[in-house]
Structure formats: structure tokens, C-alpha cells
Design a protein around this motif. Structure first.
Motif, mmCIF file in Angstrom:
data_model
loop_
_atom_site.group_PDB
_atom_site.id
_atom_site.type_symbol
_atom_site.label_atom_id
_atom_site.label_comp_id
_atom_site.label_asym_id
_atom_site.label_seq_id
_atom_site.Cartn_x
_atom_site.Cartn_y
_atom_site.Cartn_z
ATOM 1 N N UNK A 134 5.331 9.918 7.652
ATOM 2 C CA UNK A 134 5.070 8.667 8.371
ATOM 3 C C UNK A 134 5.071 7.439 7.480
ATOM 4 N N UNK A 135 5.022 7.633 6.157
ATOM 5 C CA UNK A 135 4.851 6.470 5.283
ATOM 6 C C UNK A 135 6.094 6.134 4.469
ATOM 7 N N UNK A 136 7.225 6.780 4.782
ATOM 8 C CA UNK A 136 8.454 6.539 4.023
ATOM 9 C C UNK A 136 9.537 5.958 4.926
ATOM 10 N N UNK A 137 10.313 5.044 4.393
ATOM 11 C CA UNK A 137 11.447 4.500 5.135
ATOM 12 C C UNK A 137 12.521 5.575 5.303
ATOM 13 N N UNK A 138 13.187 5.567 6.449
ATOM 14 C CA UNK A 138 14.216 6.577 6.718
ATOM 15 C C UNK A 138 15.326 6.536 5.671
ATOM 16 N N UNK A 191 -5.968 7.679 5.888
ATOM 17 C CA UNK A 191 -5.640 7.092 4.587
ATOM 18 C C UNK A 191 -4.144 6.843 4.401
ATOM 19 N N UNK A 192 -3.312 7.345 5.333
ATOM 20 C CA UNK A 192 -1.869 7.131 5.211
ATOM 21 C C UNK A 192 -1.295 6.400 6.420
ATOM 22 N N UNK A 193 -2.170 5.864 7.271
ATOM 23 C CA UNK A 193 -1.722 5.123 8.452
ATOM 24 C C UNK A 193 -1.207 3.735 8.055
ATOM 25 N N UNK A 194 -0.546 3.020 8.973
ATOM 26 C CA UNK A 194 -0.078 1.666 8.677
ATOM 27 C C UNK A 194 -1.201 0.768 8.160
ATOM 28 N N UNK A 195 -0.871 -0.043 7.189
ATOM 29 C CA UNK A 195 -1.829 -0.974 6.621
ATOM 30 C C UNK A 195 -2.611 -0.419 5.448
ATOM 31 N N UNK A 196 -2.407 0.855 5.095
ATOM 32 C CA UNK A 196 -3.107 1.450 3.960
ATOM 33 C C UNK A 196 -2.266 1.313 2.692
ATOM 34 N N UNK A 197 -2.886 1.499 1.512
ATOM 35 C CA UNK A 197 -2.139 1.309 0.258
ATOM 36 C C UNK A 197 -0.940 2.232 0.071
ATOM 37 N N UNK A 198 -0.927 3.409 0.735
ATOM 38 C CA UNK A 198 0.186 4.340 0.543
ATOM 39 C C UNK A 198 1.309 4.126 1.548
ATOM 40 N N UNK A 199 1.045 3.329 2.580
ATOM 41 C CA UNK A 199 2.015 3.166 3.670
ATOM 42 C C UNK A 199 3.230 2.364 3.205
ATOM 43 N N UNK A 200 4.426 2.865 3.527
ATOM 44 C CA UNK A 200 5.703 2.194 3.207
ATOM 45 C C UNK A 200 5.845 1.931 1.711
ATOM 46 N N UNK A 201 5.450 2.931 0.910
ATOM 47 C CA UNK A 201 5.565 2.823 -0.543
ATOM 48 C C UNK A 201 6.348 4.018 -1.082
ATOM 49 N N UNK A 202 6.736 3.918 -2.339
ATOM 50 C CA UNK A 202 7.469 4.995 -3.003
ATOM 51 C C UNK A 202 6.731 5.426 -4.272
ATOM 52 N N UNK A 203 5.453 5.745 -4.152
ATOM 53 C CA UNK A 203 4.675 6.174 -5.309
ATOM 54 C C UNK A 203 5.039 7.591 -5.744
ATOM 55 N N UNK A 204 4.796 7.891 -7.023
ATOM 56 C CA UNK A 204 4.842 9.276 -7.468
ATOM 57 C C UNK A 204 3.534 9.959 -7.059
#
Length: 237
Positions: A134-138, A191-204
């Protein structure tokens, strides 16, 4: 090294994430059946491109090991009531969805009342779910997978109450080229829903763990369907 077992995967939804997963999972050799609300005929091109089987939504869970539900949150209650009636108890159901009240879904009372998005989905489906993808762009899901051991390999959080189900999803993530991070039980999926620090990010992996730990309780006003939320349903924030 043993070849991973070929899984029978149903995908409900053929939008950005659903279409991408259909392409990538068939390329990995999995048996994929894909369905959407417009009917199997609308998926003929995707089926021809990928080798997936286009099926009606009501048949998407039939004979499957994994079912990935990747449709707008507001459409979850419209899924066939008997969708999982004949499915085995160990069927893994994955929810990739996000709640966008101002932008798309309207107000969903259960989520506004405090349920995590995926706990609400689980209640609608009547089956345990695992929250993932849910937190990655297609586009990134399609193009940025890398082999295990690659420095900076993108990691994705996976939340759910069933350890065996999460293990299946973590395996698929690895095959797709992403590290999986166990994000805890389904209620921790906040913790991974929209608006959280991990949302729509590419962290390791370390970055994902750090971002999950930094998530604050509650939904930000931008991601709530209240009179105090910025934007309107007609003109999203």
C-alpha cells in the motif's frame, strides 16, 4: 537452491497496483487469475499480454493460495458476499488499499471511528487479511525491485495477525525484488497508512523500521473525512 513453489494467485482489481502485480507475478511463473468490476472481457488485453486468466470477481478466490484485493476502499463492501465461502482456511488474503476520504472514498464510519483501514477491510471480507503493497508507487513496484543483498534495496512493511500468512507475503516480496519488514499485527498497520513517515517512500529495511517507529497515533486531518479536514470531496486537498 530450491525453486520457489508456484503459487495460485487471484488478483481483484486491475488498476495501477493490480495490473502491475499481474504483470510481475506472471513473469515470475505464478498462476495468476485477475478480475475486476467491469468483467473478464475488459481484461482480455492484460490476459493476452501476461498469460494471466481473466475471471469474474466471484471466481477470483476459487482454487487460489493467495488473493490480493486491490480496489478502492469504498468498493470493498460491493464484493460478492460469498467470495470466500469455498476457500480453505489457510487462504492468504492481502489488502493493498488506502483510505482516501476527501479524494475518492467518502467518509467510512468504521475507519473514522478508529479502526485501521485493513481491520475495517477484514471485517467487510469476513477473512483475516495481511496489509502490504500500500505504500509504494506502482511504477516503482514495476521497475525498482532488486536482488537480495543489493545495497539500498527497497523494503516494504507487511502487517498481519497470522505469522504463516505474513511469511507467504514476505516470500513474494523477496521474489519481486523487495525486502519485507514485519510491521507487527494488523492493528499496527496504522503505521503504514497514508500520511505516515513510511507512506509513498522508498526506504531500505532499516529506514522502514525507523519510519514505522516514528509514526504517531491517529489520522492526520488531511486523511480524515471530517468538516475540519482540508479540501473538499469535489476539490481534493
Amino acid at each position: 537452491m530450491a525453486t520457489p513453489r508456484r503459487l495460485r494467485i487471484g488478483i481483484i482489481g486491475a488498476g495501477n497496483i493490480g495490473g502491475t502485480l499481474t504483470r510481475r507475478l506472471t513473469a515470475l511463473g505464478h498462476d495468476v487469475a485477475v478480475a475486476n468490476s467491469r468483467g473478464a472481457g475488459s481484461l482480455a488485453d492484460l490476459a493476452a499480454e501476461t498469460g494471466a486468466t481473466a475471471v469474474p470477481v466471484a471466481e477470483a478466490a476459487r482454487g487460489r493460495d493467495v488473493v490480493i484485493v486491490t480496489i478502492p476502499q469504498k468498493n470493498i463492501p460491493d464484493l460478492p458476499a460469498g467470495l470466500f465461502e469455498a476457500a480453505p482456511q489457510d487462504l492468504v488474503v492481502v489488502d493493498t488499499g488506502n483510505y482516501y476520504p476527501r479524494q475518492r472514498d467518502g467518509r467510512i464510519e468504521g475507519i473514522e471511528g478508529g479502526l485501521t483501514e485493513s481491520r475495517w477491510v477484514e471485517q467487510q471480507l469476513g477473512r483475516p487479511v495481511v496489509k502490504a503493497f500500500n505504500n509504494i508507487y506502482a511504477k516503482h513496484l514495476m521497475e525498482r525491485g532488486r536482488p537480495a543483498g543489493t545495497p539500498g534495496r527497497i523494503a516494504l512493511p507487511v502487517a498481519g495477525d497470522d505469522a504463516a500468512a505474513k511469511a507467504v507475503v514476505l516470500r513474494l516480496l523477496d521474489e519481486l525484488g523487495f525486502a519485507g519488514v514485519d510491521a507487527g499485527g494488523l492493528d499496527e498497520s496504522r503505521r503504514q497508512q497514508p500520511g505516515t513517515p513510511v507512506y509513498a517512500t522508498d526506504h531500505d529495511a532499516e529506514g522502514v523500521r525507523r519510519a514505522l517507529a516514528e509514526a504517531s497515533p491517529g489520522r492526520k486531518p488531511d486523511w480524515r473525512g471530517t468538516a475540519q479536514s482540508p479540501g473538499t470531496f469535489e476539490s481534493p486537498a
